[in-house]
Each structure stands twice: as C-alpha cells, then as structure tokens.
Design a protein around this motif. Structure first.
Motif, PDB file in Angstrom:
ATOM      1  N   VAL A   1       0.619  -1.566   0.028  1.00 31.78           N
ATOM      2  CA  VAL A   1       0.202  -0.114  -0.418  1.00 31.78           C
ATOM      3  C   VAL A   1       0.927   1.110   0.032  1.00 31.78           C
ATOM      4  O   VAL A   1       1.753   1.135   0.678  1.00 31.78           O
ATOM      5  CB  VAL A   1      -0.822  -0.109   0.933  1.00 31.78           C
ATOM      6  N   CYS A   2       0.500   1.851  -0.771  1.00 30.65           N
ATOM      7  CA  CYS A   2       1.754   3.590  -0.975  1.00 30.65           C
ATOM      8  C   CYS A   2       0.222   4.560  -0.402  1.00 30.65           C
ATOM      9  O   CYS A   2      -0.399   4.730  -2.082  1.00 30.65           O
ATOM     10  CB  CYS A   2       2.981   3.155  -2.379  1.00 30.65           C
ATOM     11  N   ARG A   3       0.254   5.227   0.735  1.00 24.62           N
ATOM     12  CA  ARG A   3      -0.699   6.174   0.350  1.00 24.62           C
ATOM     13  C   ARG A   3      -0.053   7.829   0.175  1.00 24.62           C
ATOM     14  O   ARG A   3       0.903   7.945   0.640  1.00 24.62           O
ATOM     15  CB  ARG A   3      -1.078   6.251   2.093  1.00 24.62           C
ATOM     16  N   VAL A   4      -0.919   8.543  -0.504  1.00 23.25           N
ATOM     17  CA  VAL A   4      -0.759   9.557  -1.005  1.00 23.25           C
ATOM     18  C   VAL A   4       0.134  10.470   0.517  1.00 23.25           C
ATOM     19  O   VAL A   4       1.288  11.082   0.684  1.00 23.25           O
ATOM     20  CB  VAL A   4      -1.046  10.047  -1.536  1.00 23.25           C
ATOM     21  N   LYS A   5      -0.626  10.382   1.133  1.00 24.70           N
ATOM     22  CA  LYS A   5      -0.574  11.217   2.363  1.00 24.70           C
ATOM     23  C   LYS A   5       0.579  11.066   3.524  1.00 24.70           C
ATOM     24  O   LYS A   5       0.602  11.705   4.200  1.00 24.70           O
ATOM     25  CB  LYS A   5      -1.747  11.761   3.175  1.00 24.70           C
ATOM     26  N   ASP A   6       0.924   9.518   2.870  1.00 24.16           N
ATOM     27  CA  ASP A   6       2.805   9.902   3.834  1.00 24.16           C
ATOM     28  C   ASP A   6       4.059   9.845   3.295  1.00 24.16           C
ATOM     29  O   ASP A   6       4.890   9.611   3.807  1.00 24.16           O
ATOM     30  CB  ASP A   6       2.290   7.844   4.119  1.00 24.16           C
TER      31      ASP A   6
ATOM     32  N   ALA B   1       8.039   6.385  -4.950  1.00 22.76           N
ATOM     33  CA  ALA B   1       7.726   5.384  -4.054  1.00 22.76           C
ATOM     34  C   ALA B   1       6.562   3.788  -3.905  1.00 22.76           C
ATOM     35  O   ALA B   1       7.556   2.238  -4.451  1.00 22.76           O
ATOM     36  CB  ALA B   1       7.168   5.489  -2.284  1.00 22.76           C
ATOM     37  N   LEU B   2       5.416   3.950  -5.172  1.00 25.78           N
ATOM     38  CA  LEU B   2       4.928   3.313  -5.762  1.00 25.78           C
ATOM     39  C   LEU B   2       5.662   1.953  -6.798  1.00 25.78           C
ATOM     40  O   LEU B   2       5.566   1.282  -7.002  1.00 25.78           O
ATOM     41  CB  LEU B   2       3.549   4.231  -6.320  1.00 25.78           C
TER      42      LEU B   2
ATOM     43  N   PHE C   1       7.252   6.427 -12.284  1.00 23.76           N
ATOM     44  CA  PHE C   1       6.430   5.562 -12.384  1.00 23.76           C
ATOM     45  C   PHE C   1       6.689   4.822 -13.920  1.00 23.76           C
ATOM     46  O   PHE C   1       6.357   3.972 -14.685  1.00 23.76           O
ATOM     47  CB  PHE C   1       4.647   5.568 -12.099  1.00 23.76           C
ATOM     48  N   LEU C   2       6.284   6.172 -14.555  1.00 27.67           N
ATOM     49  CA  LEU C   2       5.970   5.827 -16.156  1.00 27.67           C
ATOM     50  C   LEU C   2       7.913   5.819 -16.714  1.00 27.67           C
ATOM     51  O   LEU C   2       7.813   4.772 -17.736  1.00 27.67           O
ATOM     52  CB  LEU C   2       5.828   6.873 -16.438  1.00 27.67           C
TER      53      LEU C   2
ATOM     54  N   GLU D   1       5.972  13.550  -5.762  1.00 22.58           N
ATOM     55  CA  GLU D   1       6.255  12.821  -6.524  1.00 22.58           C
ATOM     56  C   GLU D   1       7.584  11.925  -5.568  1.00 22.58           C
ATOM     57  O   GLU D   1       7.865  10.654  -6.265  1.00 22.58           O
ATOM     58  CB  GLU D   1       7.561  14.054  -6.363  1.00 22.58           C
ATOM     59  N   GLU D   2       7.414  12.348  -4.484  1.00 22.47           N
ATOM     60  CA  GLU D   2       7.682  10.723  -3.709  1.00 22.47           C
ATOM     61  C   GLU D   2       7.093   9.756  -3.434  1.00 22.47           C
ATOM     62  O   GLU D   2       7.595   8.622  -3.219  1.00 22.47           O
ATOM     63  CB  GLU D   2       7.719  11.454  -1.767  1.00 22.47           C
TER      64      GLU D   2
END
Ligand code: GRF
Length: 201
Positions: free
Chosen positions: A57-62, A72-73, A98-99, A67-68
């Motif tokens: 799980v990669c939560r934006v708020k973490d 991470a994703l 990611f891309l 960009e970070e």
C-alpha cells in the motif's frame, strides 16, 4: 508474464484476472505476482490476501510530495519485477518516475469509451451527458489522464432507467471480460506500440 495489479476499490477486475488464471498460469500466459493499492481496507486487498498474494500500500498522505509517493509506488512495484502492470480500478494518476520504469507496459481499464469521459467519473459523466451508448476501454498508460494508446473497447447501452450504479455494474461485466482477454493476449503474444496504434503479434 509477471503481473502486478494496482487497485483502489472492490477489485472485481483483479478477481476476474485471478479467476481466469486459475491454477494454470502457463495456459493464460501470465500470473499475478503482487497487488498494490493506494489505500488500506479495501476489498481488492482482501481478494489478494485470499489468493495468497503479496500486497503493498502506498498512500499519498504518507509522503511529503506527490513525486515521493510516485517514486515509492514505482519502487514497490519494481520489487516484484513485473513484465506488465495492470491498473484495475486504481484511482491515482502515476507520475514521471513510475512511467520511466513502466511506461509502455502498464495498462489501465476505464469505464467509458475514451476519448469520451476520461477521469474519475466516466460512468456518471456519460449518464449526465445523455449518451446512448458508453462502455469501457483498455489502454496503455501515458503521462496524461486516460489518454494512452487504446488496445480494446467494449460498448454498453445506456438505458433510460439507469442510475450510475446500475450502469457501472453493467459496464463492469463487459470490462472484466475485456481486461482478461487483453492482458492474456498481450502476455502470450507480445506486442508493440506504434504511435497511437497497439500491435499485438
Ligand atoms: C472499474 O470500472 C474501473 O474501470 C474503474 O473503477 C472500477 C473498479 O472496479 N476505474 P473494481 O475495483 O475492479 O471492482
């Protein structure tokens, strides 16, 4: 082929892939090796756990910046060395990192006939517009929002009595079959992208 599937919700598209692969990944040409999400506590992750698959799980708020989160994703996905990434109801727009790693081998499924009704409310927008047909699109992810090269589409009629939920459910019946067919063909036959054209060998 090794698949990482990204989800944000109920995960019925993920389930359709798992059911199609069943106990014979060789026949299908691919296996799901991990499932990623942008949020906890969703049925999509429960489906992965029930199938004995690793999840992340990669939560934006973490993360301090978008960009970070994107990096991470990308890192969490890359750890499973996917040949193909499948965004199946993943509700975030991936970024440069990611891309850079997965562009050209990341497919997304969208519940409308792109280029009509891109974005997070494709079903609602088609209904509100008064369209008579809509459907679903499986496409490669590029740096836009639902703008990458189209691989396949399925048409679904809009009925007078439809509300968003009923229409989305009818679209998903077509969408799940389309996604299973496309991912299997990409994995088994190989493919290349020529501009906006996708050629599956
Ligand atoms: C799918 O219709 C997908 O196109 C849209 O959200 C839905 C996700 O469904 N973005 P599920 O999580 O696969 O059940």
């Amino acid at each position: 082929a090794r698949l990482v599937v990204l989800v944000s919700g109920s995960g019925t598209n993920l389930q359709a892939l798992l059911d199609a692969i069943g106990d014979d990944p060789a026949a299908y040409g691919a296996q799901v090796v991990a499932v990623g999400a942008d949020r906890d506590g969703i049925a999509g992750l429960e489906r992965a756990e029930r199938a004995g698959l690793p999840t992340f799980v990669c939560r934006v708020k973490d993360y301090g910046t978008r960009e970070e989160w994107d990096a991470a994703l990308a890192g969490a996905t890359a750890a499973y060395e996917p040949d193909l990434v499948v965004s199946a109801g993943f509700m975030k727009i991936v970024g440069k990192e990611f891309l850079a790693r997965f562009g050209g081998r990341c497919v997304n499924t969208h519940p409308a006939l792109l280029p009509s009704f891109p974005g997070a409310h494709g079903v609602r927008d088609a209904l509100a517009y008064g369209a008579k047909v809509t459907g679903c699109t499986v496409h490669f992810v590029d740096d836009g929002v639902d703008t990458g090269p189209i691989i396949a589409q399925g048409v679904v009629e809009i009925r007078d009595e439809d509300d968003e939920a009923a229409l989305h459910e009818r679209i998903k019946e077509v969408e799940r079959r389309l996604l299973v067919d496309v991912v299997g063909r990409l994995a088994r036959n190989g493919f290349h992208i020529e501009g906006r054209k996708v050629v599956i060998q």
